[in-house]
Design a protein around this motif. Structure first.
Motif, PDB file in Angstrom:
ATOM      1  N   SER A 171       0.837  -1.211   0.000  1.00  0.00           N
ATOM      2  CA  SER A 171       0.000   0.000   0.000  1.00  0.00           C
ATOM      3  C   SER A 171       0.868   1.256   0.000  1.00  0.00           C
ATOM      4  N   HIS A 172       2.041   1.185   0.646  1.00  0.00           N
ATOM      5  CA  HIS A 172       2.953   2.337   0.639  1.00  0.00           C
ATOM      6  C   HIS A 172       3.560   2.569  -0.737  1.00  0.00           C
ATOM      7  N   VAL A 173       4.079   1.492  -1.363  1.00  0.00           N
ATOM      8  CA  VAL A 173       4.848   1.704  -2.600  1.00  0.00           C
ATOM      9  C   VAL A 173       3.971   1.846  -3.842  1.00  0.00           C
ATOM     10  N   HIS A 174       2.800   1.211  -3.877  1.00  0.00           N
ATOM     11  CA  HIS A 174       2.049   1.234  -5.140  1.00  0.00           C
ATOM     12  C   HIS A 174       1.505   2.612  -5.482  1.00  0.00           C
ATOM     13  N   ARG A 175       1.407   3.488  -4.450  1.00  0.00           N
ATOM     14  CA  ARG A 175       0.905   4.847  -4.723  1.00  0.00           C
ATOM     15  C   ARG A 175       1.867   5.648  -5.594  1.00  0.00           C
ATOM     16  N   GLY A 176       3.142   5.254  -5.597  1.00  0.00           N
ATOM     17  CA  GLY A 176       4.113   5.973  -6.418  1.00  0.00           C
ATOM     18  C   GLY A 176       3.994   5.653  -7.894  1.00  0.00           C
ATOM     19  N   VAL A 177       3.114   4.719  -8.245  1.00  0.00           N
ATOM     20  CA  VAL A 177       2.992   4.265  -9.641  1.00  0.00           C
ATOM     21  C   VAL A 177       1.847   4.995 -10.331  1.00  0.00           C
ATOM     22  N   GLU A 178       2.141   5.615 -11.468  1.00  0.00           N
ATOM     23  CA  GLU A 178       1.092   6.248 -12.275  1.00  0.00           C
ATOM     24  C   GLU A 178       0.311   5.154 -12.997  1.00  0.00           C
ATOM     25  N   ARG A 179      -1.006   5.290 -13.043  1.00  0.00           N
ATOM     26  CA  ARG A 179      -1.814   4.247 -13.688  1.00  0.00           C
ATOM     27  C   ARG A 179      -1.617   4.229 -15.203  1.00  0.00           C
ATOM     28  N   VAL A 207       5.696  -2.996  -9.882  1.00  0.00           N
ATOM     29  CA  VAL A 207       6.458  -2.865  -8.642  1.00  0.00           C
ATOM     30  C   VAL A 207       7.529  -3.953  -8.675  1.00  0.00           C
ATOM     31  N   LEU A 208       8.739  -3.585  -8.285  1.00  0.00           N
ATOM     32  CA  LEU A 208       9.848  -4.540  -8.246  1.00  0.00           C
ATOM     33  C   LEU A 208       9.785  -5.314  -6.937  1.00  0.00           C
ATOM     34  N   VAL A 209       9.847  -6.635  -7.024  1.00  0.00           N
ATOM     35  CA  VAL A 209       9.806  -7.493  -5.835  1.00  0.00           C
ATOM     36  C   VAL A 209      11.121  -8.264  -5.792  1.00  0.00           C
ATOM     37  N   ALA A 261      16.350 -13.184   4.056  1.00  0.00           N
ATOM     38  CA  ALA A 261      15.182 -13.162   4.945  1.00  0.00           C
ATOM     39  C   ALA A 261      14.423 -11.838   4.897  1.00  0.00           C
ATOM     40  N   GLN A 262      14.468 -11.209   3.727  1.00  0.00           N
ATOM     41  CA  GLN A 262      13.729  -9.951   3.537  1.00  0.00           C
ATOM     42  C   GLN A 262      13.098  -9.916   2.153  1.00  0.00           C
ATOM     43  N   LEU A 263      11.995  -9.188   2.084  1.00  0.00           N
ATOM     44  CA  LEU A 263      11.349  -8.914   0.815  1.00  0.00           C
ATOM     45  C   LEU A 263      11.461  -7.405   0.611  1.00  0.00           C
ATOM     46  N   ALA A 264      11.979  -6.985  -0.519  1.00  0.00           N
ATOM     47  CA  ALA A 264      12.089  -5.547  -0.812  1.00  0.00           C
ATOM     48  C   ALA A 264      11.155  -5.220  -1.971  1.00  0.00           C
ATOM     49  N   LEU A 265      10.377  -4.160  -1.809  1.00  0.00           N
ATOM     50  CA  LEU A 265       9.456  -3.703  -2.856  1.00  0.00           C
ATOM     51  C   LEU A 265       9.886  -2.313  -3.298  1.00  0.00           C
ATOM     52  N   LYS A 266       9.796  -2.052  -4.603  1.00  0.00           N
ATOM     53  CA  LYS A 266      10.198  -0.736  -5.093  1.00  0.00           C
ATOM     54  C   LYS A 266       9.289  -0.304  -6.239  1.00  0.00           C
ATOM     55  N   ALA A 267       8.883   0.971  -6.223  1.00  0.00           N
ATOM     56  CA  ALA A 267       8.076   1.532  -7.317  1.00  0.00           C
ATOM     57  C   ALA A 267       8.614   2.915  -7.654  1.00  0.00           C
ATOM     58  N   THR A 268       8.441   3.322  -8.909  1.00  0.00           N
ATOM     59  CA  THR A 268       8.928   4.647  -9.314  1.00  0.00           C
ATOM     60  C   THR A 268       8.092   5.196 -10.465  1.00  0.00           C
ATOM     61  N   ASP A 269       8.066   6.537 -10.576  1.00  0.00           N
ATOM     62  CA  ASP A 269       7.466   7.173 -11.758  1.00  0.00           C
ATOM     63  C   ASP A 269       8.523   8.017 -12.474  1.00  0.00           C
ATOM     64  N   LEU A 270       9.786   7.736 -12.179  1.00  0.00           N
ATOM     65  CA  LEU A 270      10.976   8.425 -12.701  1.00  0.00           C
ATOM     66  C   LEU A 270      11.261   9.762 -12.007  1.00  0.00           C
ATOM     67  N   ASP A 271      10.279  10.314 -11.297  1.00  0.00           N
ATOM     68  CA  ASP A 271      10.530  11.519 -10.498  1.00  0.00           C
ATOM     69  C   ASP A 271      10.612  11.174  -9.017  1.00  0.00           C
ATOM     70  N   LEU A 272       9.955  10.076  -8.660  1.00  0.00           N
ATOM     71  CA  LEU A 272       9.802   9.677  -7.259  1.00  0.00           C
ATOM     72  C   LEU A 272      10.029   8.171  -7.179  1.00  0.00           C
ATOM     73  N   THR A 321      11.328  -2.429   2.809  1.00  0.00           N
ATOM     74  CA  THR A 321      11.741  -3.807   3.098  1.00  0.00           C
ATOM     75  C   THR A 321      10.906  -4.337   4.250  1.00  0.00           C
ATOM     76  N   LEU A 322      10.616  -5.659   4.201  1.00  0.00           N
ATOM     77  CA  LEU A 322       9.860  -6.289   5.280  1.00  0.00           C
ATOM     78  C   LEU A 322      10.407  -7.696   5.513  1.00  0.00           C
ATOM     79  N   PRO A 323      10.259  -8.214   6.737  1.00  0.00           N
ATOM     80  CA  PRO A 323      10.773  -9.555   7.022  1.00  0.00           C
ATOM     81  C   PRO A 323       9.989 -10.628   6.267  1.00  0.00           C
TER      82      PRO A 323
END
Length: 372
Positions: free
Chosen positions: A15-23, A33-35, A40-51, A56-58
């Motif tokens: 819910s935190h990272v997906h807001r950074g994605v333009e529809r 979103v990059l997974v 022992a961690q999962l890292a999620l990343k999203a970008t719109d090239l400006d943001l 990371t979560l266990p």
């Protein structure tokens, strides 16, 4: 890649990272979103090239790996899976799908490789400091409403963050203006911010930081350079480009010699402006303030619908004065006054008015009048 995580943790992070994605995206990977699973961690990343937002979560990670999946669909799936479930993410490097399993539910999502995913390289940050989350929230809350939405004056589409004051009494100052109103808030200059460049933080970035603040007792790490800014809130890292422009010399519009002083109960004033503005039209939102000794009469006249007046007892001992303001702007500023009494310093019907909280001198607001 194989990873297992609790739904409650995964949902919060997605819910935190997906807001950074333009529809709507012309670049397919920007809708994803990059997974990444490792250590022992999962890292999620999203970008719109400006943001760019990373969290990371266990998680249990049997095999490391990474892929990218459609952000909003991934979020909707995780959101609809049962409370308390364990979610397993599995992808075989050769097949371009990610399997999502929880209980008896199973989904497969089309993926794109990590190599297609853009990286918002932050480069070197010249300054780093920490602020209580409550201060960052206050700084945004008190100034965000005055950010301009006019794209032609793009340099006003954010909050100007810079150092101000004398060397002995320096402050970290946030300013926003849309040309009709201005908001300014000062905080004690944190260690590490001395000598920082003045930067314009974009409106979208400001909104995302505000939404990410869930624990006002926490601290936020802020790093910046002339081109980028990074906020670290616990396991979330938000990196953003800055607005490349010059913020105007806002000091020139802050009135210094307004000699007519009005003191009014903030709640009474706010309620009265709200009531009389019910009559005003969408186009002409003007409310007239008629000031005389100890008295303020608020009035709105709309040729199409009628008129409204309300009288308030106030502290005012200067010459009588009639002045008009946009009622919406007046309410926006009144909402920022934290104390019980608002102080309005006025000059004449054509000059800007200075508005402050009687009990707090570190914030000020300027409002341009309207013809009434």
């Amino acid at each position: 890649m194989w990873a297992r995580s609790r739904r409650v943790l995964l949902l919060k992070s997605v819910s935190h990272v997906h807001r950074g994605v333009e529809r709507r995206n012309t670049i397919p990977s920007l809708g994803n979103v990059l997974v990444r699973a490792e250590n022992a961690q999962l890292a999620l990343k999203a970008t719109d090239l400006d943001l760019e937002v990373t969290e990371t979560l266990p998680a249990e990670t049997a095999t490391a790996g990474s892929t990218t999946v459609p952000a909003h669909m991934f979020y909707d799936i995780v959101r609809k899976l049962p409370d308390g479930s364990q979610i397993v993410l599995e992808s075989d490097g050769d097949r371009s799908v990610l399997a999502i399993r929880a209980g008896r539910s199973r989904f497969t999502l089309q993926t794109l490789p990590e190599s297609d995913f853009p990286d918002l390289a932050a480069g070197e940050m010249s300054h780093a400091f920490r602020l209580p989350a409550s201060d960052v929230k206050r700084l945004i809350d008190r100034t965000q409403f005055a950010i301009s939405t006019e794209e032609t004056r793009y340099y006003l589409n954010g909050i100007y963050l810079h150092t101000a004051g004398s060397p002995k009494a320096s402050s970290l100052r946030a300013v926003a203006t849309d040309g009709h109103r201005l908001a300014q808030l000062d905080l004690t200059l944190p260690s590490g911010a001395d000598g920082m460049p003045g930067v314009i933080v974009p409106r979208k970035t400001v909104g995302e930081v505000q939404r990410l603040i869930e624990d006002t007792e926490a601290e936020i790490g802020i790093e910046l350079s002339t081109g980028k800014i990074r906020f670290t809130l616990g396991n979330v890292v938000l990196t953003s480009k800055l607005i490349d422009g010059t913020f105007p010399d806002y000091g020139r519009v802050i009135p210094q010699n307004n000699d007519k002083e009005l003191l009014v109960d903030k709640k009474d004033f706010e309620a009265a402006v709200d009531r009389v503005s019910t009559i005003s039209s969408e186009r002409g939102r003007a409310v007239k303030l008629a000031l005389s000794a100890g008295k303020l009469v608020l009035s709105v006249t709309n040729p199409d619908s009628g008129s409204a007046t309300e009288e308030l007892e106030v502290e005012y001992a200067s010459d009588p004065l009639d002045i008009g303001f946009n009622s919406r702007y007046l309410l926006d500023i009144a909402a920022q006054i934290e104390g019980e009494v608002a102080v309005l310093k006025l000059a004449d019907p054509g000059s800007p008015t200075l508005i402050q909280d009687r009990d707090s001198k570190n914030a000020l607001y300027v409002l341009m009048p309207m013809r009434v």
